[in-house]
Scaffold this active site. Sequence first.
Site, PDB file in Angstrom:
ATOM      1  N   SER A 225      23.189  27.502   4.728  1.00 21.56           N
ATOM      2  CA  SER A 225      23.822  28.104   5.892  1.00 21.56           C
ATOM      3  C   SER A 225      24.754  27.112   6.587  1.00 21.56           C
ATOM      4  O   SER A 225      24.369  25.994   6.904  1.00 21.56           O
ATOM      5  CB  SER A 225      22.747  28.564   6.881  1.00 21.56           C
ATOM      6  OG  SER A 225      21.877  29.484   6.268  1.00 21.56           O
TER       7      SER A 225
ATOM      8  N   HIS B  63      25.515  33.084   3.210  1.00 23.27           N
ATOM      9  CA  HIS B  63      25.485  32.808   1.769  1.00 23.27           C
ATOM     10  C   HIS B  63      26.425  33.788   1.075  1.00 23.27           C
ATOM     11  O   HIS B  63      26.379  34.986   1.322  1.00 23.27           O
ATOM     12  CB  HIS B  63      24.067  32.932   1.224  1.00 23.27           C
ATOM     13  CG  HIS B  63      23.121  31.942   1.835  1.00 23.27           C
ATOM     14  ND1 HIS B  63      22.964  30.674   1.335  1.00 23.27           N
ATOM     15  CD2 HIS B  63      22.320  32.029   2.911  1.00 23.27           C
ATOM     16  CE1 HIS B  63      22.083  30.018   2.078  1.00 23.27           C
ATOM     17  NE2 HIS B  63      21.681  30.816   3.036  1.00 23.27           N
TER      18      HIS B  63
ATOM     19  N   ARG C 233      21.306  31.660  -2.817  1.00 24.55           N
ATOM     20  CA  ARG C 233      19.954  31.111  -2.668  1.00 24.55           C
ATOM     21  C   ARG C 233      18.977  32.208  -2.273  1.00 24.55           C
ATOM     22  O   ARG C 233      19.266  33.060  -1.444  1.00 24.55           O
ATOM     23  CB  ARG C 233      19.981  30.021  -1.584  1.00 24.55           C
ATOM     24  CG  ARG C 233      18.614  29.631  -1.073  1.00 24.55           C
ATOM     25  CD  ARG C 233      18.716  28.565  -0.003  1.00 24.55           C
ATOM     26  NE  ARG C 233      19.049  27.282  -0.588  1.00 24.55           N
ATOM     27  CZ  ARG C 233      19.342  26.200   0.148  1.00 24.55           C
ATOM     28  NH1 ARG C 233      19.378  26.272   1.443  1.00 24.55           N
ATOM     29  NH2 ARG C 233      19.618  25.056  -0.452  1.00 24.55           N
ATOM     30  N   THR C 234      17.797  32.173  -2.898  1.00 29.63           N
ATOM     31  CA  THR C 234      16.692  33.038  -2.475  1.00 29.63           C
ATOM     32  C   THR C 234      15.728  32.188  -1.663  1.00 29.63           C
ATOM     33  O   THR C 234      15.292  31.138  -2.113  1.00 29.63           O
ATOM     34  CB  THR C 234      15.954  33.646  -3.690  1.00 29.63           C
ATOM     35  OG1 THR C 234      16.847  34.531  -4.378  1.00 29.63           O
ATOM     36  CG2 THR C 234      14.730  34.437  -3.241  1.00 29.63           C
ATOM     37  N   HIS C 235      15.438  32.633  -0.461  1.00 31.71           N
ATOM     38  CA  HIS C 235      14.540  31.896   0.421  1.00 31.71           C
ATOM     39  C   HIS C 235      13.097  32.357   0.205  1.00 31.71           C
ATOM     40  O   HIS C 235      12.843  33.514  -0.139  1.00 31.71           O
ATOM     41  CB  HIS C 235      14.919  32.117   1.885  1.00 31.71           C
ATOM     42  CG  HIS C 235      16.335  31.697   2.192  1.00 31.71           C
ATOM     43  ND1 HIS C 235      17.417  32.500   1.895  1.00 31.71           N
ATOM     44  CD2 HIS C 235      16.827  30.573   2.757  1.00 31.71           C
ATOM     45  CE1 HIS C 235      18.523  31.881   2.268  1.00 31.71           C
ATOM     46  NE2 HIS C 235      18.200  30.711   2.799  1.00 31.71           N
TER      47      HIS C 235
ATOM     48  N   GLU D 156       9.922  27.972  14.411  1.00 32.15           N
ATOM     49  CA  GLU D 156       8.719  27.337  14.952  1.00 32.15           C
ATOM     50  C   GLU D 156       8.708  27.362  16.466  1.00 32.15           C
ATOM     51  O   GLU D 156       9.752  27.393  17.119  1.00 32.15           O
ATOM     52  CB  GLU D 156       8.644  25.873  14.442  1.00 32.15           C
ATOM     53  CG  GLU D 156       8.619  25.753  12.936  1.00 32.15           C
ATOM     54  CD  GLU D 156       7.611  26.673  12.283  1.00 32.15           C
ATOM     55  OE1 GLU D 156       6.454  26.714  12.739  1.00 32.15           O
ATOM     56  OE2 GLU D 156       7.961  27.372  11.317  1.00 32.15           O
TER      57      GLU D 156
END
Length: 203
Positions: free
Chosen positions: A46, A78, A99-101, A200
């Site tokens: 990103s 992406h 990309r696969t997260h 978080e």
Amino acid sequence: VRSRRQRQMCIRDSTAPANALAEEAAGVILRRTGIERFDLACTLGSGWGEAAGQLGETVAVVDAEEVPGFHVSGVAGHSGRLTAIRTASGHHILVVGARTHHYEGRGVDAVAHGVRTAAAAGAEIMVLTNGCGGLNPEWDPGSPVLISDHLNLTGTSSLRGAHFVDMTDLYSPRIREIARGIDPSLPEGVYAQLPGPHYETPA
């Protein structure tokens, strides 16, 4: 102690389904781009997508959904494309913009698929970038940080069976030194991966 060749054979076991899928994907990419093998690969996370245009001449672009095992990312930023770039020195770079997260729920094999495919396409070096938060108050948002190590806090692994991989120098000291030669002020940090997709809490 295993030889390098033995370690490579262990990691690149062609009978493992994930590796077989990567070999198939690499074949499609090499055919579609007309490149015999890639020298280097990178995944631009990103905020890093525009950097691809600074690497060299774009030779070919392949939509991710046309390559086995790849998917268009569900995350903004992406491109959803695999781009072949030729540098001024004549080397070829595979830019993985798909990309696969982990938090997308496709499993860890899908997360590692880009790396496996790049290796199957000949790349021996892969540069990974991403955008993430940090705990060091001296680093402002957008600060580039070299990753020197990681903590896998996901409780999962993309390795299967007796695939023991030496992670001591996973983040190449030699390549990090090259980066510091360009910008001596670059700090280093340890990346902590959590399952996501939540951000978080302050704690």
